[in-house]
Design a protein around this motif. Structure first.
Motif, PDB file in Angstrom:
ATOM      1  N   ILE A  35       7.739  -0.283   1.110  1.00 12.20           N
ATOM      2  CA  ILE A  35       7.326   0.570  -0.003  1.00 12.20           C
ATOM      3  C   ILE A  35       7.589   2.039   0.327  1.00 12.20           C
ATOM      4  O   ILE A  35       8.083   2.808  -0.497  1.00 12.20           O
ATOM      5  CB  ILE A  35       5.842   0.332  -0.330  1.00 12.20           C
ATOM      6  N   GLN A  83       1.435   4.342  -3.697  1.00 12.65           N
ATOM      7  CA  GLN A  83       1.307   2.929  -3.339  1.00 12.65           C
ATOM      8  C   GLN A  83       0.723   2.739  -1.936  1.00 12.65           C
ATOM      9  O   GLN A  83      -0.059   1.819  -1.690  1.00 12.65           O
ATOM     10  CB  GLN A  83       2.670   2.249  -3.437  1.00 12.65           C
ATOM     11  N   GLY A 130      10.892   3.140  -0.351  1.00 13.46           N
ATOM     12  CA  GLY A 130      11.275   3.222  -1.751  1.00 13.46           C
ATOM     13  C   GLY A 130      11.799   1.943  -2.343  1.00 13.46           C
ATOM     14  O   GLY A 130      12.605   1.961  -3.272  1.00 13.46           O
ATOM     15  N   ASN A 131      11.339   0.805  -1.824  1.00 16.23           N
ATOM     16  CA  ASN A 131      11.832  -0.486  -2.282  1.00 16.23           C
ATOM     17  C   ASN A 131      10.886  -1.165  -3.257  1.00 16.23           C
ATOM     18  O   ASN A 131       9.684  -0.898  -3.266  1.00 16.23           O
ATOM     19  CB  ASN A 131      12.017  -1.430  -1.087  1.00 16.23           C
ATOM     20  N   ALA A 132      11.424  -2.073  -4.036  1.00 18.38           N
ATOM     21  CA  ALA A 132      10.621  -3.060  -4.748  1.00 18.38           C
ATOM     22  C   ALA A 132      10.448  -4.240  -3.801  1.00 18.38           C
ATOM     23  O   ALA A 132      11.366  -4.596  -3.067  1.00 18.38           O
ATOM     24  CB  ALA A 132      11.326  -3.497  -6.027  1.00 18.38           C
ATOM     25  N   CYS A 177       6.802  -3.421  -9.372  1.00 15.50           N
ATOM     26  CA  CYS A 177       7.648  -3.257  -8.179  1.00 15.50           C
ATOM     27  C   CYS A 177       7.106  -3.962  -6.945  1.00 15.50           C
ATOM     28  O   CYS A 177       7.811  -4.074  -5.941  1.00 15.50           O
ATOM     29  CB  CYS A 177       7.815  -1.769  -7.849  1.00 15.50           C
ATOM     30  N   TRP A 226       5.585   8.305  -5.946  1.00 12.53           N
ATOM     31  CA  TRP A 226       5.309   6.876  -6.139  1.00 12.53           C
ATOM     32  C   TRP A 226       5.024   6.187  -4.815  1.00 12.53           C
ATOM     33  O   TRP A 226       4.089   5.400  -4.695  1.00 12.53           O
ATOM     34  CB  TRP A 226       6.501   6.195  -6.829  1.00 12.53           C
ATOM     35  N   ARG A 227       5.831   6.488  -3.829  1.00 16.38           N
ATOM     36  CA  ARG A 227       5.656   5.849  -2.521  1.00 16.38           C
ATOM     37  C   ARG A 227       4.280   6.177  -1.945  1.00 16.38           C
ATOM     38  O   ARG A 227       3.568   5.278  -1.459  1.00 16.38           O
ATOM     39  CB  ARG A 227       6.757   6.307  -1.563  1.00 16.38           C
ATOM     40  N   PHE A 244      13.358  -1.348 -10.061  1.00 18.09           N
ATOM     41  CA  PHE A 244      13.959  -0.545  -8.997  1.00 18.09           C
ATOM     42  C   PHE A 244      15.046   0.370  -9.546  1.00 18.09           C
ATOM     43  O   PHE A 244      15.117   1.557  -9.224  1.00 18.09           O
ATOM     44  CB  PHE A 244      14.533  -1.459  -7.913  1.00 18.09           C
ATOM     45  N   LYS A 248      11.981   4.591 -10.302  1.00 19.33           N
ATOM     46  CA  LYS A 248      10.583   4.971 -10.078  1.00 19.33           C
ATOM     47  C   LYS A 248      10.171   4.870  -8.619  1.00 19.33           C
ATOM     48  O   LYS A 248       9.354   5.646  -8.136  1.00 19.33           O
ATOM     49  CB  LYS A 248       9.652   4.141 -10.962  1.00 19.33           C
ATOM     50  N   THR A 249      10.742   3.905  -7.881  1.00 15.08           N
ATOM     51  CA  THR A 249      10.315   3.711  -6.492  1.00 15.08           C
ATOM     52  C   THR A 249      10.882   4.770  -5.550  1.00 15.08           C
ATOM     53  O   THR A 249      10.469   4.859  -4.393  1.00 15.08           O
ATOM     54  CB  THR A 249      10.735   2.326  -5.964  1.00 15.08           C
TER      55      THR A 249
END
Length: 447
Positions: free
Chosen positions: A120, A33, A123-125, A153, A29-30, A19, A23-24
């Motif tokens: 996600i 995922q 923007g979280n792990a 993540c 990235w979001r 985190f 990257k998140t």
């Protein structure tokens, strides 16, 4: 490998490092995922159906509609709206900080398939701990998320009490939990002045159409008046037979009990001496198949086991009162429910219900459908849960609204610094009060 406190701490450290790398936080990235989640449920639909069939004997149609369909909708809402959600929100400033500008920046939290995708998107792990009483579903989630998601993540931890305890000993920024009645009790208040087959079918859908009562928002009990109780019971009997036939234990449309422990717990409710003679429909069970038929119980004592513990199964007590208004006290005397439902055509009573009943969510003239409305938050209150999710609310639940104020080096008024003269004090008081005229008067010495 034993998952203990040391393993949990190592996992949290690993997730925080990922985190903190940043990257998140990127939009790309979001979105990647969320798209991976969508791809997973589309490509693995058969496995998901089979896992729920194995755990609950859940009918495939229910899985497609309530599990896969709703989750796909959540993903699609995020894909459409995420860029807007991530945009900092401009905030007004006051004369006190002039010249300046301000904004509220959605900042992700590090935490623990609807709330996961919301976390996600924020923007979280994420660490997901599925329920151990649904082993097939838990194993499938662990397998599929390992295959489809960014494992630096997004992780799944399987296990039971020991593993959950180890996770809860760690320092998390956010925890979202769905559990039993010790954390949150589910309540339904169905008070109907005009009982019809439509009303009965909607109660049946919410109670037995949701995993045979094994759902966090399925009704735990019904409240109605003594006068209307016979009509309600008769309507439910007719519609239950229409839905599940004369021998519901053989119905392919009725989920089984999730485990032998839960089967024994539900059987204990029926064997309680205090509910002897209170069963007015159903009660049949088959331990070898972990099946219990839809069961109606009328006027069970309030101190019986079935009324003091969470049911989470196909047993539905019907409580009678003299006046509908008595249901408010009955509900509010217990822990605040995750969901409360009302059936009535009386607009005044609807208003009273909304005003007087504190619950995670309310639904008028139906059951459970508020769960599929992504523009409404879904969550509990008090002991029935912390936080809310769904659509933008999932994003918000796992986001910290970080306040940011921007200033330049001009406009540095001397009045904020000592010595504090009378003029400065009067001016500052007027500024804090937002009194522009008072500021002018103070600065120019006008009375």
């Amino acid at each position: 490998m034993v998952f203990d406190g040391e393993a949990a701490a190592s996992l949290v450290k690993e997730m925080r490092l990922s985190f903190n790398s940043g990257k998140t936080r990127s939009y790309e990235w979001r979105i990647s995922q969320v798209n991976a989640f969508l791809k997973m449920v589309v490509e693995q639909e058969d496995q998901i159906i089979e896992a729920l069939r194995s755990d609950l004997a859940k009918p495939p149609l229910e899985t497609v509609v309530y599990e896969i369909g709703m989750f796909k909708n959540s993903c699609e809402v995020i894909l459409k709206e995420l860029k807007q959600w991530m945009t900092p929100e401009k905030a007004k400033t006051s004369i006190t900080t002039f010249p300046s500008s301000a904004e509220i920046v959605p900042e992700p939290l590090v935490l623990s398939l609807d709330p996961v995708v919301g976390a996600i998107a924020a923007g979280n792990a994420v660490v997901l701990k599925p329920s151990e009483i649904s082993p097939a579903s838990s194993a499938l989630l662990a397998k599929l998320l390992a295959e489809y998601m960014d494992n630096s993540c997004v992780r799944v931890v399987e296990g039971a009490v020991d593993e959950t305890t180890a996770l809860l000993q760690q320092k998390w920024d956010k925890i979202l939990y769905t559990g039993n009645g010790k954390v949150g009790r589910i309540v339904m208040a169905a008070a109907a002045k005009h009982l019809t087959p439509v009303t009965a079918r909607r109660i049946i859908s919410g109670k037995w159409g949701c995993n045979n009562g094994q759902a966090c928002i399925s009704p735990d009990y019904v409240i109605t008046t003594k006068d209307f109780a016979p009509k309600l019971v008769d309507a439910l009997k007719v519609e239950l037979e229409n839905c599940f036939g004369k021998n519901p234990l053989e119905s392919v449309d009725l989920s089984r009990i999730v485990s032998s422990n839960h089967f024994a717990r539900l059987t204990k409710f029926l064997d309680d001496d205090k509910v002897s003679g209170k069963i007015v429909y159903g009660g049949e069970k088959d331990e070898s198949k972990l099946r219990i038929a839809p069961t109606l119980l009328l006027d069970v004592p309030r101190d019986s086991l079935i009324m003091t513990e969470e049911i989470f199964g196909p047993l539905l007590p019907i409580i009678t009162v003299n006046k509908l208004e008595e249901s408010f006290d009955f509900i509010n005397e217990g822990t605040k429910p995750l969901a409360a439902y009302l059936f009535t055509n009386d607009n005044k009573f609807k208003e009273e219900f909304v005003k007087n009943v504190s619950a995670g969510g309310l639904l008028i003239n139906d059951t459970v459908l508020h769960l599929v409305v992504h523009s409404l938050p879904f969550g509990g209150v008090g002991e029935s849960g912390m936080g809310a999710y769904h659509g933008k609310f999932s994003f918000d639940a796992f986001t910290h609204r970080k306040a940011v104020l921007y200033r330049g080096f001009t406009g540095d008024a001397s009045l904020r610094y000592p010595p504090y003269t009378d003029t400065k004090q009067k001016t500052m008081k007027a500024l804090v009060a937002g009194d522009v005229t008072g500021v002018v008067r103070a600065l120019f010495g006008w009375s």
